[in-house]
Each structure stands twice: as structure tokens, then as C-alpha cells.
Write an enzyme that holds these catalytic residues in place. Structure first.
Site, mmCIF file in Angstrom:
data_model
loop_
_atom_site.group_PDB
_atom_site.id
_atom_site.type_symbol
_atom_site.label_atom_id
_atom_site.label_comp_id
_atom_site.label_asym_id
_atom_site.label_seq_id
_atom_site.Cartn_x
_atom_site.Cartn_y
_atom_site.Cartn_z
ATOM 1 N N GLU A 45 25.036 54.631 46.410
ATOM 2 C CA GLU A 45 26.315 54.379 45.721
ATOM 3 C C GLU A 45 26.172 53.303 44.650
ATOM 4 O OE1 GLU A 45 28.787 52.877 48.821
ATOM 5 O OE2 GLU A 45 29.167 54.843 49.654
ATOM 6 N N ARG A 55 33.263 37.278 35.517
ATOM 7 C CA ARG A 55 32.023 37.033 36.270
ATOM 8 C C ARG A 55 31.466 35.598 36.087
ATOM 9 N NH1 ARG A 55 27.817 39.329 36.129
ATOM 10 N NH2 ARG A 55 27.563 39.628 38.361
ATOM 11 N N CYS A 95 44.272 28.762 29.199
ATOM 12 C CA CYS A 95 44.570 27.360 29.522
ATOM 13 C C CYS A 95 44.010 27.030 30.890
ATOM 14 C CB CYS A 95 46.064 27.122 29.463
ATOM 15 S SG CYS A 95 46.547 26.758 27.798
HETATM 16 N N1 LLP Z 1 29.498 50.692 47.678
HETATM 17 C C1 LLP Z 1 30.360 49.807 48.231
HETATM 18 C C2 LLP Z 1 30.959 50.098 49.522
HETATM 19 C C3 LLP Z 1 30.676 48.631 47.556
HETATM 20 O O1 LLP Z 1 31.512 47.746 48.095
HETATM 21 C C4 LLP Z 1 30.087 48.367 46.282
HETATM 22 C C5 LLP Z 1 30.399 47.152 45.547
HETATM 23 C C6 LLP Z 1 29.211 49.332 45.742
HETATM 24 C C7 LLP Z 1 28.939 50.481 46.478
HETATM 25 C C8 LLP Z 1 28.549 49.180 44.411
HETATM 26 O O2 LLP Z 1 27.770 48.048 44.344
HETATM 27 P P1 LLP Z 1 26.811 47.815 43.077
HETATM 28 O O3 LLP Z 1 25.818 48.955 43.024
HETATM 29 O O4 LLP Z 1 27.673 47.789 41.870
HETATM 30 O O5 LLP Z 1 26.185 46.513 43.365
HETATM 31 N N2 LLP Z 1 32.396 42.001 41.299
HETATM 32 C C9 LLP Z 1 31.052 41.703 41.727
HETATM 33 C C10 LLP Z 1 30.426 42.853 42.478
HETATM 34 C C11 LLP Z 1 31.243 43.292 43.669
HETATM 35 C C12 LLP Z 1 30.687 44.525 44.335
HETATM 36 C C13 LLP Z 1 31.663 45.074 45.304
HETATM 37 N N3 LLP Z 1 31.208 46.253 45.973
HETATM 38 C C14 LLP Z 1 30.223 41.298 40.496
HETATM 39 O O6 LLP Z 1 30.741 41.313 39.394
HETATM 40 O O7 LLP Z 1 29.065 40.922 40.631
#
Ligand code: LLP
Length: 404
Positions: A267, A306, A336
Site C-alpha cells: 500500500e 510537514r 501568524c
Molecule cells: N497504509 C496505511 C494503513 C497507512 O496508514 C499509510 C499511511 C499508508 C498505507 C501509506 O504510507 P506511505 O507509503 O505513504 O508511507 N503525514 C505523514 C505520513 C502519515 C502516513 C499515514 N499512513 C507524513 O507526511 O510524513
């Protein structure tokens, strides 16, 4: 990075021309990068029954979802809204996986009716799902005690994480499933985000497969997302080929002992879209104080949270003058709030008001996490490829009717 005449180009178009046509702040996504990342990922994993569920949360623009569907991806969703966007993008319900976290009975009902594959996160959800629709086929998310990621906020495995059914409660999960005639056809884990060490991913896979062996009716094993990208100049790139080879060998051996060729699910969110995205912003104010030079821009953490939220590093380039005399600056937003800073002590080519800054690697968790803080509108989004640009989300406008 494409540079001509010392100016930044995105998708074959001069960044300054994009800014002139669409205004700033502006999210620009390069189609070719998304296609290339998807192809590279699939080619790196030789196991034949592979299914990629793109994690829509990284960037849920419906045109990005369409593009990834065209590439061959399925969708991973986490809310009713994401399911609706995935359907709008043309995914069939059976291509959509829904992973829940603390959902209401109403949402559970909606998900069950929509026909997407349900990935349950707690024993209570298992019971509620069983009560609403006994006899269903479902997947369960387990917490194996293994977590990883670039910041504490994104580590989703381990005793402190709210996610998943603890592996120690697997037998209880199985007996609830049995009570309601639920068939557990999938097992899932997601250990965290932006993992750059393939050894951790492999270790987590092994742990999940040991648990999978205890579930006799599986059709797929979902190893989650988390594949990282290099943000900092000294970050190493994930060795996708090594990861893909090892993961495939491991999974094929597991399937042989399990007695059935299961589907391997991944995923990824960030991996597919992060490097394709750039946030363009205009320098509105250069403040050379006695202590620091502040380069102020017409965007803020309401558009890219981020750096403020995780202390995350994003490369920044002066798109108007990529090379030249350099200066160490703080790049600050227009909100702000003192923490509204994109970068501190960053070396950029000397900035003038009116210059265009490009904040790179902003395609994942950029617009997706944007807000209207300080009552500021959200930026436009465009998709570029081979010298052509398409507006894929118009700029939000202030609705203004004067009371006077
Ligand atoms: N599957 C599940 C169940 C997840 O919770 C997430 C991400 C993914 C897949 C995908 O993860 P990725 O391949 O994108 O690492 N906002 C944070 C990242 C939060 C990720 C949340 N879940 C950032 O900007 O680093």
C-alpha cells in the site's frame, strides 16, 4: 531537476510560466514521475500475484487517483470520503480496500454496503461487523509490535500505537470471527511511514507471515505502505530491487508451505507521488534583519505542514535563479505563527522579492494535509506532462460579500 537558462522547468514547462498562468501558491505534479515510480515498483517485485493499493491519503486528487488507476494500481482508503473519491476515479469496489480507525456504526454500514474490502482494526469492529453482516469475508489489521518511520507521529506499530489488533489477541479475533461466520481472507499490517531501510521492512514481513500461518482461509497478505524516499541530500535511496527480490522469495516460500498461492499486497502512498510534486510560491518579502535573513513567501504550513509538524526537510530551489550567489536564509510562510517556517539555515541563491521558490518532494501529504488556517484559501493543483499543463483543482477563492 530540469534547468534551462538557470530557471527551473517542471514537466517541460518553465516554472515561471506556470506561476504566471495559474498563480501561486501552486501545486505542480509531474505525470511522468508518477508513472515511472509505479513501473519501477512493480518491476522490482517479481512475485507474480502482486497487487498495489495506492494509499489515497498521500494525495487524493481525483486526477492523481485516475492516473494511478490507469497505471494498474488499486486503492487503499481510510474514510468514507476517500472511498467516494476512489469510486469517482473509476476504481471498482473490489479494487478498493478500506482500513478503518475508530469508525462509527454509520460509517461501518456505509463501507459494508459499498462492497469494498473491509480491513478491521479492533475486536469491537469485528463484533459490530459480524452483527451487521454475519457471514462476510473480511481482512484484519494486526499490530505485531514492530514500528518504524521518520517521526514518532508516523510509527504505527508497537505497544504505543493505536492501530491494529494486538497479535496476542489473535485467538480472540478468530473466535469472534467464528461466532459471526466471518471469513478472515486477509491479514494486514502497516508499521509506519518513510522507511528507508529495507531490512526493517523484511523483518516486519517475516513477523506478519508467522501470524498469517495461523489463519487458514487467507487470500491475501497486505504488508502496508511505508516505502520511503530521500528528502535530505544525504538520505540513501531505498534499494527497491533488493527489497523486491527478498520480499518475493520470502512470500513465495510462505505460500508453498501454506499450500496456496496468495496475493501479495503493498500500500505505498509517498513512494508513488512524493517526488512528483512541487509547491511553487512567490517571495513576497525579504527581511535582512541584523541576525538572520528571512525569505517570506505567499504560502504557509496551511499548504505544506510537514516541516512544521514533523521537522521534515524539503529541498528548496530558487526557481527564478537556480545557481548564483548564495545566501543562508530562513524560509518562512505567511501565517501568524512562529513555527510557520519551511526551512532554517538553508543555503539558497540570493532571493529577491518576486522570485519563485520551488519546494520539492511535496507530492505526498502536501495538499492532502492542507487547511484553511488563518482563513487562507488552498492553492490550485496542476498536472504537467511533456510541456502541457492541466488544472486538476482550481484555486480556492475567498467568498467575500462586504457588510458595508
Ligand atoms: N497504509 C496505511 C494503513 C497507512 O496508514 C499509510 C499511511 C499508508 C498505507 C501509506 O504510507 P506511505 O507509503 O505513504 O508511507 N503525514 C505523514 C505520513 C502519515 C502516513 C499515514 N499512513 C507524513 O507526511 O510524513
Amino acid at each position: 531537476m530540469q534547468v534551462r537558462d538557470n530557471q527551473l522547468y517542471l514537466g517541460g514547462i518553465r516554472a515561471a510560466d506556470l506561476a504566471r498562468e495559474y498563480g501561486t501558491p501552486l501545486y505542480v505534479y509531474e505525470e511522468d514521475t508518477i508513472r515511472a515510480r509505479y513501473a519501477e515498483l512493480v518491476e522490482s517485485i517479481p512475485y507474480p500475484k502482486l497487487r498495489i493499493h495506492y494509499a489515497c491519503k498521500a494525495n487524493a486528487n481525483v486526477e492523481i487517483l485516475r492516473l494511478l488507476r490507469e497505471c494498474g494500481a488499486n486503492a487503499e482508503t481510510v474514510s468514507q470520503g476517500e472511498i467516494l473519491l476512489a469510486l469517482q476515479a473509476g476504481f471498482e469496489p473490489n479494487q478498493i480496500l478500506y482500513t478503518c480507525s475508530n469508525i462509527t456504526v454509520e460509517e461501518l454500514r456505509f463501507v459494508l454496503q459499498s462492497g469494498v474490502t473491509m480491513n478491521l482494526d479492533s475486536l469491537s469492529q469485528l463484533r459490530r461487523c459480524g452483527e451487521l453482516r454475519p457471514g462476510s469475508s473480511i481482512s484484519i489489521r494486526v499490530n505485531q509490535g514492530i514500528g518504524a518511520g521518520h517521526h514518532a507521529h508516523v510509527i504505527t506499530g508497537g505497544p504505543e500505537s493505536k492501530f491494529g489488533i494486538d497479535v496476542l489477541q489473535l485467538e480472540e479475533a478468530k473466535s469472534i470471527a467464528e461466532q459471526y461466520r466471518l471469513t478472515i481472507i486477509g491479514i494486514h499490517q502497516h508499521i509506519g511511514s518513510n522507511v528507508l531501510d529495507e531490512a526493517i521492512l523484511i523483518e516486519a514481513m517475516k513477523a506478519l507471515l508467522a501470524t498469517a500461518a495461523r489463519l487458514p482461509h487467507l487470500e491475501f497478505v497486505d504488508f502496508g505502505g511505508g516505502l520511503g524516499i530521500p528528502y535530505r541530500p544525504d538520505d540513501r535511496r531505498l534499494n527497491l530491487r533488493a527489497f523486491g527480490q527478498e520480499a518475493s522469495a520470502l512470500f513465495a516460500a510462505f505460500c508453498r508451505s501454506y499450500g496456496k498461492e496468495l496475493t501479495m499486497v503493498l500500500e505505498p502512498g509517498r513512494y508513488l507521488v512524493a517526488e512528483a510534486g512541487t509547491l511553487l510560491a512567490t517571495v513576497t518579502d525579504v527581511k535582512r534583519s541584523p541576525h538572520r535573513t528571512f525569505v517570506g513567501i505567499d504560502s504557509g504550513f496551511n499548504h505544506l505542514i510537514r516541516p512544521a509538524m514533523y521537522g521534515a526537510y524539503h529541498p528548496i530551489v530558487n526557481a527564478s535563479r537556480v545557481q548564483g550567489q548564495e545566501e543562508v536564509v530562513t524560509v518562512a510562510g505567511n501565517l501568524c505563527e512562529a513555527g510557520d517556517v519551511f526551512a532554517r539555515d538553508r543555503t539558497l541563491t540570493r532571493c529577491e522579492e518576486g522570485d519563485l521558490l520551488a519546494i520539492l518532494n511535496a507530492g505526498a501529504y502536501g495538499f492532502a494535509m492542507s487547511s484553511n488556517y488563518n482563513a487562507r484559501p488552498k492553492p490550485a493543483e496542476i498536472l504537467v506532462s511533456a510541456g502541457r499543463a492541466n488544472l486538476i483543482r482550481p484555486r480556492e477563492r475567498l467568498e467575500w460579500s462586504s457588510p458595508y
